[in-house]
Design a protein around this motif. Structure first.
Motif, mmCIF file in Angstrom:
data_model
loop_
_atom_site.group_PDB
_atom_site.id
_atom_site.type_symbol
_atom_site.label_atom_id
_atom_site.label_comp_id
_atom_site.label_asym_id
_atom_site.label_seq_id
_atom_site.Cartn_x
_atom_site.Cartn_y
_atom_site.Cartn_z
ATOM 1 N N ALA A 43 0.439 24.108 28.416
ATOM 2 C CA ALA A 43 1.623 24.506 29.221
ATOM 3 C C ALA A 43 1.144 25.193 30.586
ATOM 4 N N ASP A 44 -0.085 25.337 30.531
ATOM 5 C CA ASP A 44 -0.446 26.105 32.054
ATOM 6 C C ASP A 44 -1.927 25.836 32.078
ATOM 7 N N ALA A 45 -2.279 25.789 33.441
ATOM 8 C CA ALA A 45 -3.607 25.532 33.804
ATOM 9 C C ALA A 45 -3.970 26.243 35.064
ATOM 10 N N THR A 46 -4.850 27.334 35.106
ATOM 11 C CA THR A 46 -4.945 27.883 36.303
ATOM 12 C C THR A 46 -6.507 28.040 36.769
ATOM 13 N N SER A 47 -6.651 28.506 37.916
ATOM 14 C CA SER A 47 -8.072 28.607 38.545
ATOM 15 C C SER A 47 -7.958 29.725 39.398
ATOM 16 N N GLY A 48 -9.123 30.118 39.658
ATOM 17 C CA GLY A 48 -9.158 31.208 40.742
ATOM 18 C C GLY A 48 -10.889 31.260 41.251
ATOM 19 N N ARG A 49 -10.953 31.852 42.415
ATOM 20 C CA ARG A 49 -12.391 32.181 42.911
ATOM 21 C C ARG A 49 -12.286 33.329 43.602
ATOM 22 N N GLU A 50 -13.247 34.497 43.567
ATOM 23 C CA GLU A 50 -13.648 35.475 44.184
ATOM 24 C C GLU A 50 -14.939 35.572 44.801
ATOM 25 N N LEU A 51 -15.151 36.151 46.070
ATOM 26 C CA LEU A 51 -16.176 36.129 46.580
ATOM 27 C C LEU A 51 -16.268 37.509 47.552
ATOM 28 N N GLY A 52 -17.494 38.032 47.530
ATOM 29 C CA GLY A 52 -17.526 39.130 48.611
ATOM 30 C C GLY A 52 -18.586 40.006 48.384
ATOM 31 N N VAL A 53 -18.868 41.080 48.919
ATOM 32 C CA VAL A 53 -20.030 42.148 48.822
ATOM 33 C C VAL A 53 -19.676 43.350 48.701
ATOM 34 N N GLY A 54 -20.243 44.336 48.068
ATOM 35 C CA GLY A 54 -20.001 45.688 48.149
ATOM 36 C C GLY A 54 -21.262 46.599 48.719
ATOM 37 N N ILE A 55 -21.207 47.442 49.345
ATOM 38 C CA ILE A 55 -22.316 48.353 49.989
ATOM 39 C C ILE A 55 -22.218 49.631 49.412
ATOM 40 N N ARG A 56 -23.044 50.268 48.794
ATOM 41 C CA ARG A 56 -23.079 51.645 48.278
ATOM 42 C C ARG A 56 -24.276 52.249 49.109
ATOM 43 N N MET A 57 -23.698 53.445 49.662
ATOM 44 C CA MET A 57 -24.707 54.383 50.541
ATOM 45 C C MET A 57 -24.594 55.854 49.759
ATOM 46 N N ARG A 58 -25.989 56.480 49.306
ATOM 47 C CA ARG A 58 -25.771 57.643 48.560
ATOM 48 C C ARG A 58 -26.753 58.704 49.111
ATOM 49 N N ARG A 59 -26.308 59.753 49.155
ATOM 50 C CA ARG A 59 -27.141 60.988 49.457
ATOM 51 C C ARG A 59 -26.926 62.244 48.367
ATOM 52 N N GLY A 60 -27.963 62.271 47.534
ATOM 53 C CA GLY A 60 -27.826 63.288 46.742
ATOM 54 C C GLY A 60 -26.737 62.863 45.639
ATOM 55 N N ARG A 61 -25.875 63.408 45.037
ATOM 56 C CA ARG A 61 -25.064 63.073 44.048
ATOM 57 C C ARG A 61 -23.663 62.624 44.791
ATOM 58 N N SER A 62 -23.547 62.417 46.110
ATOM 59 C CA SER A 62 -22.285 61.936 46.713
ATOM 60 C C SER A 62 -22.615 60.461 47.236
ATOM 61 N N PHE A 63 -21.561 59.794 47.419
ATOM 62 C CA PHE A 63 -21.939 58.318 47.844
ATOM 63 C C PHE A 63 -20.500 57.850 48.439
ATOM 64 N N VAL A 64 -20.739 56.703 49.228
ATOM 65 C CA VAL A 64 -19.441 55.976 49.848
ATOM 66 C C VAL A 64 -19.801 54.680 49.363
ATOM 67 N N TYR A 65 -18.623 53.889 49.326
ATOM 68 C CA TYR A 65 -18.596 52.546 48.844
ATOM 69 C C TYR A 65 -17.711 51.600 49.605
ATOM 70 N N SER A 66 -18.115 50.716 50.217
ATOM 71 C CA SER A 66 -17.403 49.860 51.061
ATOM 72 C C SER A 66 -17.501 48.372 50.664
ATOM 73 N N HIS A 67 -16.420 47.464 50.948
ATOM 74 C CA HIS A 67 -16.657 45.985 50.405
ATOM 75 C C HIS A 67 -15.715 44.935 51.375
ATOM 76 N N ALA A 68 -16.377 43.982 51.351
ATOM 77 C CA ALA A 68 -15.607 42.908 51.950
ATOM 78 C C ALA A 68 -15.597 41.337 51.230
#
Length: 475
Positions: A43-68
């Motif tokens: 009854a149904d057939a689907t497909s998908g694709r995801e592509l990207g990168v995540g970048i994490r920067m950490r100092r001590g116990r705190s961090f930021v995360y950015s992705h594209a």
């Protein structure tokens, strides 16, 4: 390989002066497909694709995360600059509160896709045997017809091919792919006034593995058997009593009620019922619990975790003593000799969290038949369903989707509307018999903090003599 081998050096060099403790790049491409069988046809057939990168920067116990959603070098450098602008506001290592992790700041960036070579590989893995997959699905109605009395059947076949490339400033470097296939069959039978439904699933986690006709037949017959067991089932009793958990499926209770409390982020927040119990007895002397992300072919397995560390077996409970927790880089105390092999993430848009992979209770020495025979009265749980757990207290409730009464050491009538209510640490202490018949449970998915991941679990037949209360409807 998704990332240019020289890209990490470029990013690290550009941001070395910021005094970061960690800079991490995670590139990913995931190709998925699904087919749904309903009313005897696809009854149904689907497909998908995801592509990207995540970048994490950490100092001590705190961090930021950015992705594209792009892995071209220019796009990666751009998202790294955006992450660096956020990281400039992080507190110094000395100022960061010990044992706590800051909430990630996210700066998603959009751009054109890339990684065409990996895309071709993923497409081949998911669609290369599409005719075979369609044939398997279309065989389900005929297999159901062999057993008769089924009023409806649906089946869903899903494929996922995930390529990851990970590198960080601490020297981790990992690249590889995982391919998972899963078939779920749901049948309904019984009178229209009180129909009974049940589900069974099969899965493989290996690059070249295929689902075979014999495995599909087994899944169909198992779904029908479970549904038949629910037709005319008696109301479950209420009250505390011994519970025997069947080999395989019962480990989901250990996963939820105990495993999450052994993940490091709950410890850092002091929201674990197992806080400060390291080195103390938490169960009987023959209880051994491990998490093993490298178990070949298991649903939660992979060659490396999502921080680039090769997966390995992590002992959690040995001879009834709590000996370890599950760590990721962000929560690993220093100095510490534990290995951070449990950093997992749903996809490139998410920072990693300490997560279970395959949670296993190792086999004991008691014959499974003897466990039931030595139980004068109680409940035998053949299959557990969904549940809820409070990791801070260990309190939980689970639905038993297939259960039977035990009387005089024998399995008796099936029970309906049966739930298990208890507390994780108390359940571990209440185990008094561990069978020799280890089995893996069905493939599962686990949600945490908005991220859903494939997980496996397994165990031999277990008896929990005390600590479980049955919530039923019997008057």
């Amino acid at each position: 390989m998704l990332l240019d081998p020289d890209l990490l050096a470029s990013v690290v060099s550009a941001h070395r002066a910021q005094g970061l403790d960690l800079l991490e790049l995670f590139a990913e491409q995931t190709v998925t497909s699904a087919m749904v069988l309903k009313d005897g046809r696809i009854a149904d057939a689907t497909s998908g694709r995801e592509l990207g990168v995540g970048i994490r920067m950490r100092r001590g116990r705190s961090f930021v995360y950015s992705h594209a959603n792009d892995i071209a070098p220019a796009a990666v450098l751009d998202v790294a600059r955006k992450a660096a602008s956020l990281a400039a506001g992080l507190p110094s290592s000395d100022d960061a509160p010990a044992g706590r992790t800051g909430a990630p700041a996210s700066a998603p960036v959009t751009g054109p896709g890339g990684g065409d070579g990996a895309a071709r590989d993923g497409t081949a893995a998911c669609f290369g045997d599409r005719a075979h997959q369609a044939s398997l699905l279309l065989s389900v109605p005929d297999l159901v017809a062999e057993v008769g009395d089924v009023t409806s059947v649906t089946a869903v076949l899903r494929n996922e091919h995930r390529v990851r490339d990970i590198a960080n400033s601490l020297g981790a470097r990992a690249s590889g792919a995982d391919t998972r296939r899963r078939l779920a069959v749901t049948v309904t039978l019984g009178p229209s006034t009180s129909p009974a439904s049940a589900r069974a699933s099969i899965a493989v986690n290996a690059p070249e593995a295929r689902l075979g006709e014999d495995a599909v037949r087994e899944a169909v017959h198992e779904a029908v058997r479970r549904a038949r067991a629910r037709v005319g089932a008696s109301p479950a009793p209420t009250g505390e009593m011994p519970v025997v958990l069947a080999a395989g499926t019962g480990a989901v209770l250990i996963h939820e009620a105990c495993g999450h409390g052994l993940e490091a982020d709950h410890l850092s927040r002091r929201s674990s019922a197992f806080q400060d119990l390291l080195g103390r007895r938490v169960g009987p002397s023959d209880l051994h619990v491990v998490d093993d992300g490298g178990l070949a072919g298991a649903w939660g397995s992979s060659e490396f975790d999502d921080e680039g560390h090769r997966t390995a077996r992590t002992p959690l409970v040995e001879s009834g003593i709590l000996v370890g927790y599950m760590w990721d880089l962000a929560h690993l105390p220093a100095p510490h000799d534990a290995a951070p092999v449990n950093g997992r993430r749903q996809n490139y848009q998410c920072p990693p969290l300490p997560r279970m992979t395959n949670t296993l209770v190792l086999p004991g020495s008691v014959a499974p038949g003897d466990i039931v025979a030595d139980t004068p009265q109680g409940i035998y749980v053949a299959r557990l369903g969904s549940g809820r757990v409070n990791t801070a207290t260990g309190d939980f409730v689970f639905a038993a989707t297939e259960a039977y009464a035990i009387r005089g050491g024998r399995l008796c009538e099936p029970l309906a509307d049966c739930s298990l209510i208890g507390n994780g640490p108390e359940v571990l202490r209440g185990i008094d018999a561990i069978g020799t018949d280890f089995a893996m449970g069905p493939p599962g998915n686990c949600g945490k903090d908005g991220q859903t991941l494939p997980v496996g679990y397994g165990q031999p037949t277990l008896r929990v003599r005390t600590g479980l209360r049955i919530g039923g409807t019997k008057a």
